[in-house]
Design a protein around this motif. Structure first.
Motif, PDB file in Angstrom:
ATOM      1  N   ILE A  46       6.995   2.904  -0.321  1.00  0.00           N
ATOM      2  CA  ILE A  46       6.175   2.831  -1.527  1.00  0.00           C
ATOM      3  C   ILE A  46       5.401   4.139  -1.679  1.00  0.00           C
ATOM      4  O   ILE A  46       4.792   4.608  -0.721  1.00  0.00           O
ATOM      5  N   LEU A  47       5.420   4.729  -2.863  1.00  0.00           N
ATOM      6  CA  LEU A  47       4.622   5.924  -3.104  1.00  0.00           C
ATOM      7  C   LEU A  47       3.228   5.541  -3.611  1.00  0.00           C
ATOM      8  O   LEU A  47       2.232   5.857  -2.984  1.00  0.00           O
ATOM      9  N   HIS A  48       3.167   4.845  -4.731  1.00  0.00           N
ATOM     10  CA  HIS A  48       1.876   4.412  -5.286  1.00  0.00           C
ATOM     11  C   HIS A  48       2.131   3.459  -6.439  1.00  0.00           C
ATOM     12  O   HIS A  48       3.257   3.308  -6.912  1.00  0.00           O
ATOM     13  N   THR A 106       5.375  -0.266  -9.818  1.00  0.00           N
ATOM     14  CA  THR A 106       5.317   0.228  -8.455  1.00  0.00           C
ATOM     15  C   THR A 106       6.355   1.331  -8.318  1.00  0.00           C
ATOM     16  O   THR A 106       7.521   1.129  -8.628  1.00  0.00           O
ATOM     17  N   THR A 113       0.855  -1.182   0.000  1.00  0.00           N
ATOM     18  CA  THR A 113       0.000   0.000   0.000  1.00  0.00           C
ATOM     19  C   THR A 113       0.890   1.229   0.000  1.00  0.00           C
ATOM     20  O   THR A 113       2.096   1.142   0.202  1.00  0.00           O
ATOM     21  N   SER A 114       0.289   2.380  -0.183  1.00  0.00           N
ATOM     22  CA  SER A 114       1.101   3.577  -0.249  1.00  0.00           C
ATOM     23  C   SER A 114       1.645   3.932   1.137  1.00  0.00           C
ATOM     24  O   SER A 114       1.021   3.673   2.148  1.00  0.00           O
ATOM     25  N   ASN A 115       2.834   4.474   1.151  1.00  0.00           N
ATOM     26  CA  ASN A 115       3.583   4.875   2.347  1.00  0.00           C
ATOM     27  C   ASN A 115       4.004   3.696   3.219  1.00  0.00           C
ATOM     28  O   ASN A 115       4.256   3.856   4.401  1.00  0.00           O
TER      29      ASN A 115
END
Length: 115
Positions: A70-72, A101, A35-37
């Motif tokens: 992870i950014l997006h 990713t 997931t993001s962040n």
């Protein structure tokens, strides 16, 4: 100060620098978990360059880690494939977009120290 690392991710070698974002194709077999962040840690570091010193691994450096988050998820540009049947005088065009990713590198650790 010029510092970077070359990592092995998804069967490809990627040069990463702290503070920059990078796109990768095969990050993990569990894509739904990312997931993001979310914080990540990459241990397959092939080379670290810090200023004028270069550390090479054989094949990887034992005490080196690249940490980031992870950014997006994103997509690559559309890949178009054409099949041409010469005897039938027909052609078929289809394409797809690869899942990517995007992650950002926060820091590079070597020997339990942040470079």
């Amino acid at each position: 100060m010029n510092k970077y690392a070359i990592i092995d991710i998804g069967g490809k070698q990627l040069r990463v620098e702290p503070g920059r974002f990078h796109d990768t194709q095969h990050f993990t077999p569990f894509q739904h978990v990312l997931t993001s962040n979310k914080k990540i840690s990459i241990n397959r570091v092939l080379l670290i360059c810090h200023g004028s010193s270069i550390n090479l691994g054989y094949p990887w450096l034992d005490d080196a880690t690249v940490k980031g988050r992870i950014l997006h998820g994103c997509f690559k540009k559309r890949l178009t494939v054409q099949q041409i049947y010469s005897k039938k005088r027909t052609r078929r065009t289809f394409g797809y977009r690869e899942n990517m990713t995007r992650f950002i590198v926060d820091s590079i650790y070597f020997g339990h120290k942040d470079l």
